[in-house]
Design an enzyme around this catalytic site. Structure first.
Site, PDB file in Angstrom:
ATOM      1  N   ASP A  79      42.528  47.338  22.458  1.00 51.65           N
ATOM      2  CA  ASP A  79      43.314  47.750  23.616  1.00 51.65           C
ATOM      3  C   ASP A  79      43.476  49.270  23.619  1.00 51.65           C
ATOM      4  O   ASP A  79      43.371  49.928  22.576  1.00 51.65           O
ATOM      5  CB  ASP A  79      44.704  47.118  23.575  1.00 51.65           C
ATOM      6  CG  ASP A  79      44.665  45.605  23.524  1.00 51.65           C
ATOM      7  OD1 ASP A  79      43.966  45.008  24.364  1.00 51.65           O
ATOM      8  OD2 ASP A  79      45.322  45.022  22.646  1.00 51.65           O
TER       9      ASP A  79
ATOM     10  N   ASP B 186      42.159  45.108  26.633  1.00 50.23           N
ATOM     11  CA  ASP B 186      43.082  45.426  27.728  1.00 50.23           C
ATOM     12  C   ASP B 186      43.462  46.902  27.686  1.00 50.23           C
ATOM     13  O   ASP B 186      43.394  47.553  26.638  1.00 50.23           O
ATOM     14  CB  ASP B 186      44.356  44.590  27.619  1.00 50.23           C
ATOM     15  CG  ASP B 186      44.073  43.095  27.577  1.00 50.23           C
ATOM     16  OD1 ASP B 186      43.357  42.609  28.472  1.00 50.23           O
ATOM     17  OD2 ASP B 186      44.561  42.424  26.646  1.00 50.23           O
TER      18      ASP B 186
ATOM     19  N   ASP C 175      48.802  46.238  26.266  1.00 51.81           N
ATOM     20  CA  ASP C 175      49.038  44.858  25.866  1.00 51.81           C
ATOM     21  C   ASP C 175      50.383  44.777  25.157  1.00 51.81           C
ATOM     22  O   ASP C 175      50.571  45.375  24.099  1.00 51.81           O
ATOM     23  CB  ASP C 175      47.922  44.383  24.934  1.00 51.81           C
ATOM     24  CG  ASP C 175      48.018  42.888  24.621  1.00 51.81           C
ATOM     25  OD1 ASP C 175      49.046  42.273  24.953  1.00 51.81           O
ATOM     26  OD2 ASP C 175      47.060  42.354  24.037  1.00 51.81           O
TER      27      ASP C 175
ATOM     28  N   ASN D 205      39.611  40.526  26.959  1.00 53.76           N
ATOM     29  CA  ASN D 205      40.330  39.808  28.015  1.00 53.76           C
ATOM     30  C   ASN D 205      40.226  40.466  29.381  1.00 53.76           C
ATOM     31  O   ASN D 205      40.185  39.793  30.399  1.00 53.76           O
ATOM     32  CB  ASN D 205      41.795  39.650  27.632  1.00 53.76           C
ATOM     33  CG  ASN D 205      41.992  38.765  26.425  1.00 53.76           C
ATOM     34  OD1 ASN D 205      42.919  38.935  25.650  1.00 53.76           O
ATOM     35  ND2 ASN D 205      41.107  37.791  26.228  1.00 53.76           N
TER      36      ASN D 205
ATOM     37  N   LYS E 243      48.617  44.148  30.603  1.00 53.39           N
ATOM     38  CA  LYS E 243      49.069  42.834  30.148  1.00 53.39           C
ATOM     39  C   LYS E 243      50.515  43.016  29.676  1.00 53.39           C
ATOM     40  O   LYS E 243      50.779  43.524  28.600  1.00 53.39           O
ATOM     41  CB  LYS E 243      48.176  42.310  29.031  1.00 53.39           C
ATOM     42  CG  LYS E 243      48.529  40.904  28.564  1.00 53.39           C
ATOM     43  CD  LYS E 243      47.661  40.481  27.381  1.00 53.39           C
ATOM     44  CE  LYS E 243      46.235  40.211  27.813  1.00 53.39           C
ATOM     45  NZ  LYS E 243      45.390  39.777  26.653  1.00 53.39           N
TER      46      LYS E 243
END
Length: 511
Positions: free
Chosen positions: A204, A228, A231, A261, A266
């Site tokens: 991330d 992401d 996150d 993802n 997120k």
């Protein structure tokens, strides 16, 4: 630039974090050509941050000269390339700052112990990092997850500031808070991070997974990260993300090959096992405000099964497969996802609002509620050129036209008061408020026409302080002309004084 009220809130936060420190007790210097046997002066600098930490005391500043700091180590070396375990104190931070006008670059590509590597392991309180570049942290173990450029962990990790950092091309997250609270991540970039051993599923841009409240991210950018952008999964402490951008996350960097993802932001969640959820009253209500997510592989903004609500205020989702994805499909009866959504724009996404339980959420004054026909003409530009460009001299995000509202757009003044200051009759939709102080009709000028708007809205939107703003700015339009302001009648002043009490709403605080 930050909206004035957001800037005031940031100033307050910096003061609460002890940013306004007393004068440093001492100054030390580190340089790539320095020596740890030197006194650490400007003329004879230390050669390492470890030596500088040994010398520094609360209130001191370590100035880090520009150039490359290359870390080389093999099997048997520590998992921490640099360990920070000496704390500052309230209003007496230990500052690790780039020397003015220079960029120190910490390269960990040849630091290869058989460990989950940390470039910087921060296990201390009241530290301030500013102006540093960290790159190349490696993933040397193939049976566990990622490494980290910066990991906040251990028994410390509170009241730190991470400012104007550039974290990139690491085999794991750029900055990850696993323990500690009341940390501020400000005007920092995290990009092109990719953990190849796990297929990109854990790299991330930023992560906050702490049990402690108060971790705040303001003015940051996350792009081309394989998992992401941001996150906040498993964070039992409240997290706030404000005025930040996320794009092209979820791919192997600089390709269109899917990886992790793929959410831009997120904003919560605790995986899929309700036996591991916090008690309903303890689920944090995270805040995502004033932020932009575009061109991410799966979602722009994602609730990620969060077993509670998230406050989503004045954000813009553009050109993602799902703009706002409020998925919550685990034990909804006991953990309802009662999200609060105000003044958001979702445009040109595959689905603008996905997986929303309308019986639970509180959503008003968003583009999907207002059912407006949005077109490219509502924006100054839909071209993202410049989003990854140079920041402004103060470190804030670039001032570009991308996704800002065009004059005459019906999205201007179409929102509801959600506790943020605004110009005009009501808040604009989306991440960027148009207008300027005193420009109540949003025509780019502060003139007599604004007084008419102010006068005709007594007791609804404007208060006495609004009139005073207009009065101070009247005539200070684009041409620099000045004019005589109409004097308010005594009756008008009394009406406004009565009406302005309680004029501003505040973001709801549940539970």
């Amino acid at each position: 630039m930050l909206h004035p009220q957001r800037l005031a809130a940031l100033t307050l936060l910096l003061n609460l974090l002890g940013f306004a420190a007393a004068c440093p007790a001492a100054e030390y210097y580190v340089a790539p050509t320095g020596s740890d046997g030197a006194p650490g002066s400007l003329a004879a600098p230390f050669g390492s941050l470890a030596r500088a930490q040994q010398a520094a005391a609360p209130g001191d500043t370590v100035w880090i000269r520009g150039g490359e700091y290359n870390f080389v180590a093999g099997q048997g070396a520590s998992q921490n390339a640099v360990l920070f375990n000496k704390s500052g104190a309230p209003r007496q931070r230990i500052n690790y700052w780039a020397y003015p006008g220079e960029t120190p670059v910490f390269d960990f590509s040849q630091y290869l112990p058989t460990e989950r590597i940390r470039g910087f392991s921060v296990q201390a309180d009241y530290l301030h990092f500013r102006g540093l570049e960290l790159r190349g942290v490696q993933q040397t173990i193939t049976n566990v997850n990622e490494s980290w450029a910066i990991r906040v962990e251990g028994s410390g990790g509170d009241f730190n500031i991470f400012e104007r950092l550039n974290l990139h091309h690491n085999e794991g997250p750029g900055l990850f808070i696993v323990n500690g609270g009341n940390n501020l991540v400000l005007n920092t970039d995290s990009h092109h991070n990719y953990d190849p051993d796990r297929g990109g599923e854990n790299a991330d841009g930023f992560g906050s997974h702490s049990n402690d409240d108060g971790n705040v991210f303001i003015g940051n950018r996350a792009w081309e990260n394989s998992d992401d952008g941001y996150d906040f999964i498993n964070s039992e402490g409240r997290v706030e993300l404000i005025d930040s951008w996320a794009w092209r996350n979820g791919y192997i960097p600089d390709t269109n090959t899917p990886a992790g993802n793929g959410a831009g932001i997120k904003a919560g969640g605790f995986l899929l096992d309700s036996s591991r959820f916090p008690d309903p009253e303890d689920v944090p209500t995270n805040l995502v405000q004033g932020s932009v997510a575009f061109d991410n592989r799966v979602q722009g903004f994602y609730a990620n099964h969060h077993p509670g609500g998230i406050d989503w205020v004045n954000n813009t989702a553009f050109d993602n497969p799902r703009g706002f994805d409020l998925l919550n499909d685990v034990d909804v009866e006991n953990w309802p996802a009662d999200h609060y959504l105000r003044n958001n724009i979702a445009y040109a996404n595959g689905t603008n609002l996905a997986n929303a339980n309308q019986d639970l959420i509180d959503d008003e004054a968003n583009t999907w509620n207002l059912r407006m026909a949005i077109s490219p003409a509502d924006f100054l530009s839909l071209d993202p050129t410049g989003v990854d460009g140079p920041r402004q001299p103060d470190g804030s995000l670039p001032e570009i036209d991308f996704l800002r509202l065009a004059p005459g757009s019906r999205l201007i003044d179409a929102g509801e008061d959600a506790g943020l200051d605004f110009y005009g009759l009501a808040p604009d939709l989306g991440a960027f408020e148009s207008g300027s102080p005193g420009d109540f009709n949003n025509d780019g000028l502060v003139d007599a026409a604004d007084y008419t708007v102010w006068r005709d809205n007594l007791g609804t939107v404007f208060g006495l302080s609004d009139y005073q703003v207009w009065l101070a700015n009247y005539g200070a339009g684009a041409d620099g002309a000045s004019g005589a302001a109409p004097e308010p009648t005594a009756a008008a002043v009394l009406l406004v004084a009565a009406a302005c009490c309680g004029r501003r709403a505040t973001l709801r605080r549940r539970k």
